[in-house]
Design a protein around this motif. Structure first.
Motif, PDB file in Angstrom:
ATOM      1  N   CYS A  80     -49.949 -20.717 -30.183  1.00  0.00           N
ATOM      2  CA  CYS A  80     -49.329 -21.208 -31.185  1.00  0.00           C
ATOM      3  C   CYS A  80     -47.789 -20.842 -31.375  1.00  0.00           C
ATOM      4  O   CYS A  80     -46.973 -21.743 -31.916  1.00  0.00           O
ATOM      5  N   TYR A  81     -47.350 -19.940 -30.494  1.00  0.00           N
ATOM      6  CA  TYR A  81     -45.805 -19.473 -30.493  1.00  0.00           C
ATOM      7  C   TYR A  81     -45.305 -19.164 -29.199  1.00  0.00           C
ATOM      8  O   TYR A  81     -46.310 -18.220 -28.240  1.00  0.00           O
ATOM      9  N   VAL A  82     -44.326 -19.396 -28.733  1.00  0.00           N
ATOM     10  CA  VAL A  82     -43.730 -19.064 -27.320  1.00  0.00           C
ATOM     11  C   VAL A  82     -42.437 -18.663 -27.669  1.00  0.00           C
ATOM     12  O   VAL A  82     -41.494 -19.111 -28.388  1.00  0.00           O
ATOM     13  N   GLY A  83     -42.288 -17.249 -27.120  1.00  0.00           N
ATOM     14  CA  GLY A  83     -40.775 -16.843 -27.347  1.00  0.00           C
ATOM     15  C   GLY A  83     -40.138 -16.113 -26.036  1.00  0.00           C
ATOM     16  O   GLY A  83     -40.931 -15.841 -25.085  1.00  0.00           O
ATOM     17  N   GLN A  84     -39.193 -15.633 -26.235  1.00  0.00           N
ATOM     18  CA  GLN A  84     -38.258 -14.867 -25.064  1.00  0.00           C
ATOM     19  C   GLN A  84     -37.429 -13.633 -25.744  1.00  0.00           C
ATOM     20  O   GLN A  84     -36.929 -13.651 -26.878  1.00  0.00           O
ATOM     21  N   THR A  85     -37.496 -12.625 -24.913  1.00  0.00           N
ATOM     22  CA  THR A  85     -36.527 -11.417 -25.387  1.00  0.00           C
ATOM     23  C   THR A  85     -36.095 -10.650 -24.131  1.00  0.00           C
ATOM     24  O   THR A  85     -36.605 -10.880 -23.093  1.00  0.00           O
ATOM     25  N   GLN A  86     -34.740 -10.230 -24.367  1.00  0.00           N
ATOM     26  CA  GLN A  86     -34.254  -9.426 -23.121  1.00  0.00           C
ATOM     27  C   GLN A  86     -34.588  -8.026 -23.309  1.00  0.00           C
ATOM     28  O   GLN A  86     -34.211  -7.217 -22.501  1.00  0.00           O
ATOM     29  N   GLN A  87     -35.226  -7.639 -24.510  1.00  0.00           N
ATOM     30  CA  GLN A  87     -35.583  -6.254 -24.826  1.00  0.00           C
ATOM     31  C   GLN A  87     -37.122  -6.068 -25.058  1.00  0.00           C
ATOM     32  O   GLN A  87     -37.468  -6.028 -26.259  1.00  0.00           O
ATOM     33  N   ALA A  88     -37.923  -6.445 -24.187  1.00  0.00           N
ATOM     34  CA  ALA A  88     -39.255  -6.314 -24.450  1.00  0.00           C
ATOM     35  C   ALA A  88     -39.962  -5.094 -25.129  1.00  0.00           C
ATOM     36  O   ALA A  88     -40.646  -5.042 -25.985  1.00  0.00           O
ATOM     37  N   GLU A  89     -39.251  -3.691 -24.637  1.00  0.00           N
ATOM     38  CA  GLU A  89     -39.548  -2.600 -25.233  1.00  0.00           C
ATOM     39  C   GLU A  89     -39.478  -2.489 -26.743  1.00  0.00           C
ATOM     40  O   GLU A  89     -39.987  -1.735 -27.353  1.00  0.00           O
ATOM     41  N   ARG A  90     -38.478  -3.289 -27.255  1.00  0.00           N
ATOM     42  CA  ARG A  90     -38.317  -3.250 -28.741  1.00  0.00           C
ATOM     43  C   ARG A  90     -38.762  -4.601 -29.380  1.00  0.00           C
ATOM     44  O   ARG A  90     -39.730  -4.433 -30.401  1.00  0.00           O
ATOM     45  N   ARG A  91     -38.676  -5.641 -28.820  1.00  0.00           N
ATOM     46  CA  ARG A  91     -39.163  -6.923 -29.540  1.00  0.00           C
ATOM     47  C   ARG A  91     -40.647  -7.200 -29.405  1.00  0.00           C
ATOM     48  O   ARG A  91     -40.969  -7.525 -30.558  1.00  0.00           O
ATOM     49  N   LEU A  92     -41.284  -6.898 -28.629  1.00  0.00           N
ATOM     50  CA  LEU A  92     -42.627  -6.788 -28.288  1.00  0.00           C
ATOM     51  C   LEU A  92     -43.565  -5.831 -29.473  1.00  0.00           C
ATOM     52  O   LEU A  92     -44.515  -6.204 -29.937  1.00  0.00           O
ATOM     53  N   ARG A  93     -42.765  -4.570 -29.816  1.00  0.00           N
ATOM     54  CA  ARG A  93     -43.282  -3.714 -30.400  1.00  0.00           C
ATOM     55  C   ARG A  93     -43.104  -4.243 -31.886  1.00  0.00           C
ATOM     56  O   ARG A  93     -44.188  -3.873 -32.691  1.00  0.00           O
ATOM     57  N   ASP A  94     -42.099  -4.815 -32.189  1.00  0.00           N
ATOM     58  CA  ASP A  94     -41.881  -5.244 -33.403  1.00  0.00           C
ATOM     59  C   ASP A  94     -42.765  -6.578 -33.770  1.00  0.00           C
ATOM     60  O   ASP A  94     -42.988  -7.168 -35.052  1.00  0.00           O
ATOM     61  N   LEU A  95     -43.084  -7.676 -32.816  1.00  0.00           N
ATOM     62  CA  LEU A  95     -43.815  -8.941 -33.043  1.00  0.00           C
ATOM     63  C   LEU A  95     -44.767  -8.825 -33.838  1.00  0.00           C
ATOM     64  O   LEU A  95     -44.889  -9.585 -34.829  1.00  0.00           O
ATOM     65  N   PRO A  96     -45.962  -7.707 -33.665  1.00  0.00           N
ATOM     66  CA  PRO A  96     -47.025  -7.747 -34.838  1.00  0.00           C
ATOM     67  C   PRO A  96     -46.662  -6.989 -35.973  1.00  0.00           C
ATOM     68  O   PRO A  96     -47.406  -7.292 -37.082  1.00  0.00           O
ATOM     69  N   VAL A  97     -45.629  -6.271 -35.940  1.00  0.00           N
ATOM     70  CA  VAL A  97     -45.099  -5.585 -37.423  1.00  0.00           C
ATOM     71  C   VAL A  97     -44.528  -6.832 -38.275  1.00  0.00           C
ATOM     72  O   VAL A  97     -44.781  -6.753 -39.544  1.00  0.00           O
ATOM     73  N   GLY A  98     -43.751  -7.605 -37.600  1.00  0.00           N
ATOM     74  CA  GLY A  98     -43.104  -8.551 -38.442  1.00  0.00           C
ATOM     75  C   GLY A  98     -41.675  -8.249 -39.123  1.00  0.00           C
ATOM     76  O   GLY A  98     -41.240  -9.131 -40.011  1.00  0.00           O
ATOM     77  N   GLU A  99     -41.270  -6.930 -38.895  1.00  0.00           N
ATOM     78  CA  GLU A  99     -39.882  -6.562 -39.618  1.00  0.00           C
ATOM     79  C   GLU A  99     -38.601  -7.510 -39.382  1.00  0.00           C
ATOM     80  O   GLU A  99     -38.042  -7.515 -40.049  1.00  0.00           O
ATOM     81  N   SER A 100     -38.739  -7.960 -38.141  1.00  0.00           N
ATOM     82  CA  SER A 100     -37.420  -8.939 -37.783  1.00  0.00           C
ATOM     83  C   SER A 100     -37.959 -10.224 -37.082  1.00  0.00           C
ATOM     84  O   SER A 100     -37.364 -10.794 -36.307  1.00  0.00           O
ATOM     85  N   HIS A 101     -39.356 -10.452 -37.192  1.00  0.00           N
ATOM     86  CA  HIS A 101     -39.896 -11.906 -36.675  1.00  0.00           C
ATOM     87  C   HIS A 101     -40.805 -12.288 -37.734  1.00  0.00           C
ATOM     88  O   HIS A 101     -41.530 -11.548 -38.185  1.00  0.00           O
ATOM     89  N   HIS A 102     -40.863 -13.540 -37.776  1.00  0.00           N
ATOM     90  CA  HIS A 102     -41.460 -14.455 -38.795  1.00  0.00           C
ATOM     91  C   HIS A 102     -42.873 -14.688 -38.458  1.00  0.00           C
ATOM     92  O   HIS A 102     -43.711 -14.972 -39.490  1.00  0.00           O
TER      93      HIS A 102
END
Length: 231
Positions: A80-102
């Motif tokens: 459904c969705y493809v993304g990239q990040t330079q800070q996996a340790e932060r971005r991937l933790r936030d991904l299911p929470v949705g605080e900074s990702h739609h």
């Protein structure tokens, strides 16, 4: 002549019933302040577990940090969705929470089938020196954007293939004609694109280990939130 309701296709009727059931279920789950608190706690607990699996050390697999490509698969709809990040340790933790990702707003993590994570810098040794030099020149951020673009073009995930418009509707995106920074640089990395797609195919094609929510390789992992509901 039938009225508009009678003309509704059976598939559309089923869809509208499912939407009504979803709203009715949420109304019951959020019926009072104590249920609201319970809902908040349950959702965050689940999202936290998914984020920990996406980033933490697990069964001999090192913690995921730095640049990665990632993709979320839904039930039936596939990638459904493809993304990239330079800070996996932060971005991937936030991904299911949705605080900074739609993403979690549209596709709740409770229904994610799998999440694939590719640590693409681990693949640089498999490409020619000329491409490693190109990565060094463009920097990891632009390289990550280039690989994200290449993967989006190759897989056409639906949530990357449209953009919101001010009028409240959606406009298709022609990813192949994009002139973004990533798109412009993607053609400089043919071999890196190839090995990234191979690693992606391997991880996205794996099945969940028995009673385990994660499988890992030397260059990434596949996390199965769907398995958490069974444990």
């Amino acid at each position: 002549m039938s009225d508009a309701g009678e003309c509704t296709a059976p598939g559309e009727q089923e869809y509208e019933r499912a939407y009504g059931t979803w709203r009715a279920s949420l109304t019951a789950l959020l019926g009072d302040s104590s249920r609201l608190a319970r809902w908040q706690e349950r959702r965050y607990q689940f999202a936290h577990r998914v984020g920990a699996l996406l980033t933490g050390a697990y069964a001999g697999s090192a913690a995921v940090t730095g640049p990665v490509l990632y993709g979320v698969f839904g039930p039936g709809s596939g990638l459904c969705y493809v993304g990239q990040t330079q800070q996996a340790e932060r971005r991937l933790r936030d991904l299911p929470v949705g605080e900074s990702h739609h993403l979690a707003t549209t596709l709740p993590p409770e229904v994610w089938e799998r999440v694939v994570v590719v640590r693409w810098p681990q693949l640089l040794d498999a490409v020619p020196e000329s491409e490693r030099a190109a990565v060094e020149e463009m920097g990891q951020l632009v390289c990550g954007l280039a690989l994200e673009h290449a993967l989006q073009v190759a897989k056409a995930p639906p949530l990357n293939s449209r953009r919101r418009r001010a009028g409240g509707d959606w406009q298709p995106r022609d990813l192949a004609r994009s002139r973004s920074r990533g798109a412009v640089q993607a053609q400089r990395l043919p071999q890196l694109r190839r090995v990234v797609l191979e690693a992606w195919a391997e991880l996205s094609g794996t099945t969940a280990p028995e009673h385990a929510p994660l499988t890992a390789t030397s260059v990434g992992r596949a996390v199965f939130p769907s398995v958490l509901h069974e444990s």
